[in-house]
Design a protein around this motif. Structure first.
Motif, PDB file in Angstrom:
ATOM      1  N   ALA A 230       0.833  -1.205   0.000  1.00 51.01           N
ATOM      2  CA  ALA A 230       0.000   0.000   0.000  1.00 51.01           C
ATOM      3  C   ALA A 230       0.866   1.253   0.000  1.00 51.01           C
ATOM      4  N   GLN A 231       1.930   1.250   0.793  1.00 51.68           N
ATOM      5  CA  GLN A 231       2.832   2.392   0.838  1.00 51.68           C
ATOM      6  C   GLN A 231       3.467   2.668  -0.520  1.00 51.68           C
ATOM      7  N   VAL A 232       4.014   1.619  -1.123  1.00 56.24           N
ATOM      8  CA  VAL A 232       4.739   1.809  -2.377  1.00 56.24           C
ATOM      9  C   VAL A 232       3.794   2.284  -3.481  1.00 56.24           C
ATOM     10  N   ARG A 233       2.623   1.689  -3.546  1.00 58.24           N
ATOM     11  CA  ARG A 233       1.636   2.121  -4.541  1.00 58.24           C
ATOM     12  C   ARG A 233       1.242   3.584  -4.316  1.00 58.24           C
ATOM     13  N   HIS A 234       1.020   3.933  -3.077  1.00 61.74           N
ATOM     14  CA  HIS A 234       0.610   5.294  -2.736  1.00 61.74           C
ATOM     15  C   HIS A 234       1.718   6.289  -3.096  1.00 61.74           C
ATOM     16  N   ALA A 235       2.952   5.926  -2.782  1.00 62.00           N
ATOM     17  CA  ALA A 235       4.083   6.803  -3.073  1.00 62.00           C
ATOM     18  C   ALA A 235       4.288   6.966  -4.573  1.00 62.00           C
ATOM     19  N   MET A 236       4.136   5.888  -5.319  1.00 57.48           N
ATOM     20  CA  MET A 236       4.394   5.943  -6.752  1.00 57.48           C
ATOM     21  C   MET A 236       3.377   6.794  -7.508  1.00 57.48           C
ATOM     22  N   ASP A 237       2.202   6.955  -6.948  1.00 55.44           N
ATOM     23  CA  ASP A 237       1.198   7.803  -7.583  1.00 55.44           C
ATOM     24  C   ASP A 237       1.531   9.285  -7.487  1.00 55.44           C
ATOM     25  N   ARG A 238       2.471   9.624  -6.620  1.00 58.52           N
ATOM     26  CA  ARG A 238       2.716  11.030  -6.305  1.00 58.52           C
ATOM     27  C   ARG A 238       3.181  11.837  -7.514  1.00 58.52           C
ATOM     28  N   VAL A 239       4.013  11.256  -8.352  1.00 54.46           N
ATOM     29  CA  VAL A 239       4.525  11.981  -9.511  1.00 54.46           C
ATOM     30  C   VAL A 239       3.391  12.493 -10.387  1.00 54.46           C
ATOM     31  N   ASP A 240       2.311  11.727 -10.462  1.00 51.18           N
ATOM     32  CA  ASP A 240       1.185  12.097 -11.332  1.00 51.18           C
ATOM     33  C   ASP A 240       0.495  13.381 -10.883  1.00 51.18           C
ATOM     34  N   LEU A 241       0.749  13.796  -9.650  1.00 50.12           N
ATOM     35  CA  LEU A 241       0.098  14.999  -9.147  1.00 50.12           C
ATOM     36  C   LEU A 241       0.686  16.273  -9.738  1.00 50.12           C
ATOM     37  N   PHE A 242       1.887  16.172 -10.339  1.00 48.68           N
ATOM     38  CA  PHE A 242       2.476  17.383 -10.915  1.00 48.68           C
ATOM     39  C   PHE A 242       3.059  17.191 -12.306  1.00 48.68           C
ATOM     40  N   PHE A 243       3.444  15.979 -12.688  1.00 45.53           N
ATOM     41  CA  PHE A 243       4.227  15.798 -13.907  1.00 45.53           C
ATOM     42  C   PHE A 243       3.434  16.109 -15.177  1.00 45.53           C
ATOM     43  N   HIS A 244       2.232  15.589 -15.261  1.00 46.47           N
ATOM     44  CA  HIS A 244       1.413  15.798 -16.467  1.00 46.47           C
ATOM     45  C   HIS A 244       0.011  16.219 -16.063  1.00 46.47           C
TER      46      HIS A 244
END
Length: 420
Positions: free
Chosen positions: A299-313
């Protein structure tokens, strides 16, 4: 307890003394996969034995494992320093657009397609925790944290990269480029078992140091546990629910950093006195145990990996009417932006905008589609200069650790290397 580790960088320098200088005190270079005996954990540096030689290596590029005398032993190193990304007065943490309704993986003990098994963590021992000197000790006698300021800390032992490498079947949709960025940034935060109850955010947990929020504010840890609860309600109940902890709204929104509150015994923890109820040894112990459960780690890793999507595109984070991705596309650059977003999410993309404005004025044209490595490198230097002038915690030191990851081959500085 004895610890062992494995080198995760393509090549890691064994030094006679702790030093990050490129050619200082180098005994030899250790290839990826080298097994190490860890003699002393000094936080950013590990004193190790590599074959017949002893020396120091950067802890950021070693996956630490435990050697335990019994199958149920889970005593992590107790002579460690606070995670470098955690500092009093900060509310660093990672949120994601995924919320309670997101099912991101298999539950505890479940198998993924193509093999792999998620191991459950230990059950919470009955009774209360206590201090023995400066060491926090569980009811069954395990040292799980060290006293510091208002509470305790443990920087953890398992990295994002180490967990994913051990469970590849659970990440068939994650591209290696994203993992490399995540691992570079995680050197500035904690590991999967990390806990902190010593600063103004009351309780901090996990690889991105998610918090429950300072003062009366919402925090980013509740949405992460909402994700866990949606993935596997039984695991959530095991570590949190049976002790009266639950997650309160608000409902998640797409492309927005999610924050929320916990409830304890049905009471929403939305004031400092109420949040202080989680600044106890018993709660630190429960979160530390949860960090050893593979479903919680997933759950942690999935949650962390989504973070880039909040600013990248994200159309809500434009720079000069363009996506952030148009200006920064190297793994190194994305890692720097993610690092700032974890520590000070409100600063992205504004800090990048200031750097872009200066750089475009120097170039005389705003045409990032034609940029090469040199142009992005110049932009990132301006960005880091602008970033250092913000209230971000230890901006220069954090940037250096990410550059160290690049120099160690864990991420690329080549424009276009970030593969979404």
């Amino acid at each position: 307890m004895a610890q062992t580790g494995t080198v995760t960088a393509p090549e890691l320098r064994l030094r006679s003394a702790p030093s990050s200088a490129a050619n200082d005190n180098i005994i030899k270079k250790l290839p990826k996969g080298t097994k190490l005996d860890i003699l002393d954990n000094q936080g950013e540096w590990l004193k190790v034995s590599a074959g017949a030689q002893q020396g120091f290596v950067s802890a950021a590029f070693v996956h630490i494992e435990q050697e335990s005398p019994g199958a149920a032993e889970h005593d992590e190193g107790d002579d460690i320093a606070p995670a470098s990304g955690t500092s009093a007065g900060t509310t660093s943490g990672a949120g994601t657009s995924a919320g309670a309704g997101t099912s991101a993986g298999a539950g505890a003990g479940a198998s993924a397609a193509g093999g792999g098994q998620l191991k459950p963590g230990p059950d919470p021992a009955p009774g209360s925790c206590k201090f023995v000197g400066n060491k926090a000790v569980s009811p069954d006698g395990k040292v799980f944290a060290t006293r510091f300021r208002l509470g305790v800390f443990n920087s953890g032992a398992t990295s994002i990269g180490g967990f994913v490498a051990a469970h590849p079947a659970f990440f068939p949709d994650i591209k290696p480029s994203r993992l490399r960025v995540m691992q570079a940034v995680s050197t500035n935060e904690g590991k999967l078992e990390a806990i902190n109850t010593w600063d103004n955010a009351f309780l901090t947990f996990g690889c991105f140091q998610w918090t429950i929020g300072a003062d009366a504010g919402a925090g980013e840890l509740p949405p992460m546990l909402a994700r866990l609860k949606a993935m596997d309600a039984a695991v959530f109940q095991k570590y949190f629910g049976q002790f009266g902890l639950d997650v309160a709204g608000p409902a998640p929104k797409p492309n927005v950093l999610q924050r929320g509150f916990f409830t304890l015994g049905g009471v929403t923890l939305n004031t400092s006195p109420l949040k202080a109820k989680l600044r106890t040894l018993d709660w630190a112990y429960r979160f530390w145990l949860a960090g050893q459960d593979d479903t919680v780690r997933l759950a942690q890793v999935r949650h962390a990996m989504d973070r880039v999507d909040l600013f990248f595109h994200n159309p809500g984070c434009l720079v000069n009417t363009r996506f952030v991705a148009d200006y920064v596309s190297s793994e190194y650059g994305v890692a720097l932006l993610l690092d700032q977003h974890v520590n000070r999410p409100g600063h992205v993309p504004g800090t990048l905008q200031r750097a872009v404005t200066t750089f475009v004025a120097q170039l005389g044209a705003d045409k990032p589609q034609g940029w090469q490595d040199a142009q992005e490198s110049s932009l990132l230097k301006l960005y880091l200069k602008a970033r250092a002038g913000t209230s971000m915690t230890d901006s220069d030191a954090r940037a250096k650790r990410i550059l160290d990851a690049v120099n160690a081959g864990l991420a690329s500085s080549k424009r276009g290397s970030y593969d979404v």
